[in-house]
Enzyme design. Structure first.
Site, mmCIF file in Angstrom:
data_model
loop_
_atom_site.group_PDB
_atom_site.id
_atom_site.type_symbol
_atom_site.label_atom_id
_atom_site.label_comp_id
_atom_site.label_asym_id
_atom_site.label_seq_id
_atom_site.Cartn_x
_atom_site.Cartn_y
_atom_site.Cartn_z
ATOM 1 N N ASP A 14 19.640 -7.120 29.885
ATOM 2 C CA ASP A 14 20.877 -7.902 30.017
ATOM 3 C C ASP A 14 20.908 -8.762 31.280
ATOM 4 O O ASP A 14 21.214 -9.950 31.224
ATOM 5 C CB ASP A 14 22.102 -6.982 29.993
ATOM 6 C CG ASP A 14 22.466 -6.565 28.571
ATOM 7 O OD1 ASP A 14 21.826 -7.062 27.614
ATOM 8 O OD2 ASP A 14 23.387 -5.741 28.433
ATOM 9 N N ARG A 94 29.531 1.670 42.325
ATOM 10 C CA ARG A 94 30.013 0.293 42.093
ATOM 11 C C ARG A 94 30.635 -0.387 43.302
ATOM 12 O O ARG A 94 30.349 -1.559 43.557
ATOM 13 C CB ARG A 94 30.984 0.268 40.905
ATOM 14 C CG ARG A 94 30.378 0.744 39.589
ATOM 15 C CD ARG A 94 29.067 0.111 39.273
ATOM 16 N NE ARG A 94 28.551 0.516 37.974
ATOM 17 C CZ ARG A 94 27.315 0.311 37.565
ATOM 18 N NH1 ARG A 94 26.450 -0.298 38.346
ATOM 19 N NH2 ARG A 94 26.927 0.716 36.379
ATOM 20 N N ASP A 123 33.189 -0.101 34.761
ATOM 21 C CA ASP A 123 32.361 -0.677 35.819
ATOM 22 C C ASP A 123 32.738 -2.120 36.152
ATOM 23 O O ASP A 123 32.733 -2.519 37.305
ATOM 24 C CB ASP A 123 30.881 -0.581 35.432
ATOM 25 C CG ASP A 123 30.394 0.865 35.464
ATOM 26 O OD1 ASP A 123 30.965 1.652 36.245
ATOM 27 O OD2 ASP A 123 29.468 1.207 34.709
ATOM 28 N N SER A 174 22.921 4.399 26.707
ATOM 29 C CA SER A 174 23.172 3.533 27.851
ATOM 30 C C SER A 174 23.201 4.427 29.084
ATOM 31 O O SER A 174 23.957 5.388 29.142
ATOM 32 C CB SER A 174 24.508 2.809 27.677
ATOM 33 O OG SER A 174 24.937 2.319 28.923
#
Ligand code: ARG
Length: 400
Positions: A14, A94, A123, A174
């Site tokens: 991605d 994050r 996120d 994921s």
């Protein structure tokens, strides 16, 4: 003049596609930023890949120590666990990524930052809100939230643009991982009736396959921070890595949680957090010894609030800083050693000691040497029970 954007880059499909997509769609010069907060296999290979795809510059940062000292340890001191289950590994990573994006954008004079989060998760909130708190003037782009491509279309886009597509069969999950834990979602886990298959786990053995003999570990804390293992002082990152492998080997730290996302979705999340599980338990056991009853009771309320803030992307907020000041103050005497037994998926506290222990043998013992004055108890109970007896006399039905 084309503007610059700093893209948080993992090296995965991605964010690799995002490099080209940002160039094509927004005509931006892309600078990638790869942050190592644990378990990044080959930083230099990721850097080269970014440049090959077309980034004008590729920055890599080893932020493991900052992550542990400034994010993980404050959360450990707070005993922050979301909904009583999730030690918040991804959620703690994050805000640090947001902070490093902002720093890089300032240094490179970029007016935009970008990241690979989708529009369904927590996120995106954590990075967007984190950047907003530190640099409200920066614009944030999340290509995967905008481009509306399926996985197949993303692969097609990559092929058409000469972006390397991983040859190995893509993981059915994921995954996000850092030093504090590994988050696993999607695939068969989306059915809440399915037991997580063994291939979901990478860091932890199953209890069945864990060694038949237990391991013992002595963890030393100073002011709520773990500083030593079995009497040896260790650097924070090394200490976590050592506990990680030992606890993982003994099958500790598998978590299966139906969790409430900030965006309103209930989602089934599986975690591996061997080091976090052991350290959180040991830290709490030490607090049990050195904090007063009232401190423990109130601190549990603060812990739940603190965990909400971290989960909900409000690390950089006045509320979090205020709670952190309270937590810091509670940790003054959280110094001592905890002995844990690791065995077949269980982490059991088997020993605790501290120079500041409030446990007083002479008060607790039923053997000789008992210093507790039992003759004082009837007077105490007389006053403690006074309102109950008064009510029982006047309102006989209320007290029952
Ligand atoms: N549910 C967890 C959280 O919100 C983990 C998210 C994991 N992210 C991922 N890209 N797999 O913190």
């Amino acid at each position: 003049m084309t503007e610059k954007v700093v893209l948080a880059y993992s090296g995965g499909l991605d964010t690799s596609v995002a490099i080209r997509w940002l160039q094509e769609k927004y005509n931006l010069k892309v600078i990638t930023l790869t942050v190592d907060i644990g378990n990044v296999p080959d930083l230099e290979a990721i850097r080269q890949k970014a440049l090959k795809i077309g980034a004008i510059k590729a920055i890599v940062v080893d932020a493991k120590e900052t992550f542990v000292k400034s994010f993980v340890f404050p959360a450990l001191q707070a005993d922050a666990v979301y909904e009583g289950q999730y030690p918040l590994a991804t959620a703690l990573g994050r805000p640090l990524i947001a902070q490093l994006l902002v720093q890089a954008a300032r240094k490179e004079r970029a007016g935009l930052v970008a990241h690979g989060c989708t529009g369904k998760g927590n996120d995106q909130v954590r990075i967007d809100v984190g950047v907003g708190a530190l640099a409200p003037d920066l614009k944030v782009i999340a290509p995967a939230r905008e481009w509306r491509m399926s996985r197949e279309q993303t692969i097609e886009y990559a092929r058409a643009h000469n972006i390397p597509v991983p040859v190995t069969k893509a993981s059915p999950y994921s995954i996000d991982e850092n030093l504090w834990g590994r988050s696993i979602e999607c695939g068969v886990l989306e059915d809440t009736w399915n037991e997580p298959p063994e291939d979901a786990f990478l860091w932890t053995k199953s209890a069945e396959k864990a060694p038949a003999k237990p391991a013992y570990l002595e963890i030393g804390f100073e002011k709520g921070i773990p500083v030593s293992l079995n009497g040896r002082r260790l650097q924070p990152v090394v200490l976590i890595q050592k506990i990680h492998s030992l606890a993982g080997k003994h099958g500790i730290g598998r978590i299966d949680h139906v969790e409430n996302r900030l965006v309103g979705i209930k989602s089934r999340e599986v975690y591996e957090a061997p080091a976090a599980t052991v350290l959180l338990r040991a830290h709490q056991a030490l607090e049990d010894l050195v904090l007063t009853k009232d401190q423990l009771r109130f601190k549990a309320i603060v812990a739940a609030e603190y965990a909400e803030l971290i989960y909900n992307g409000l690390w950089f907020s006045s509320m979090r800083r205020d709670l952190a000041a309270y937590v810091e103050s509670t940790q003054k005497y959280v110094t001592g050693t905890i002995r844990v037994k690791l065995f077949k998926g269980n982490c059991q506290i088997v020993g605790r000691r501290s120079p500041y222990s409030l446990y007083d043998y002479s008060l607790a013992t039923y053997d000789k040497g008992d210093a507790f004055d039992q003759t004082a108890s009837p007077g105490f109970i007389h006053i403690w029970g006074l309102p109950v007896r008064t009510q029982a006399r006047v309102q006989p039905e209320q007290g029952k």
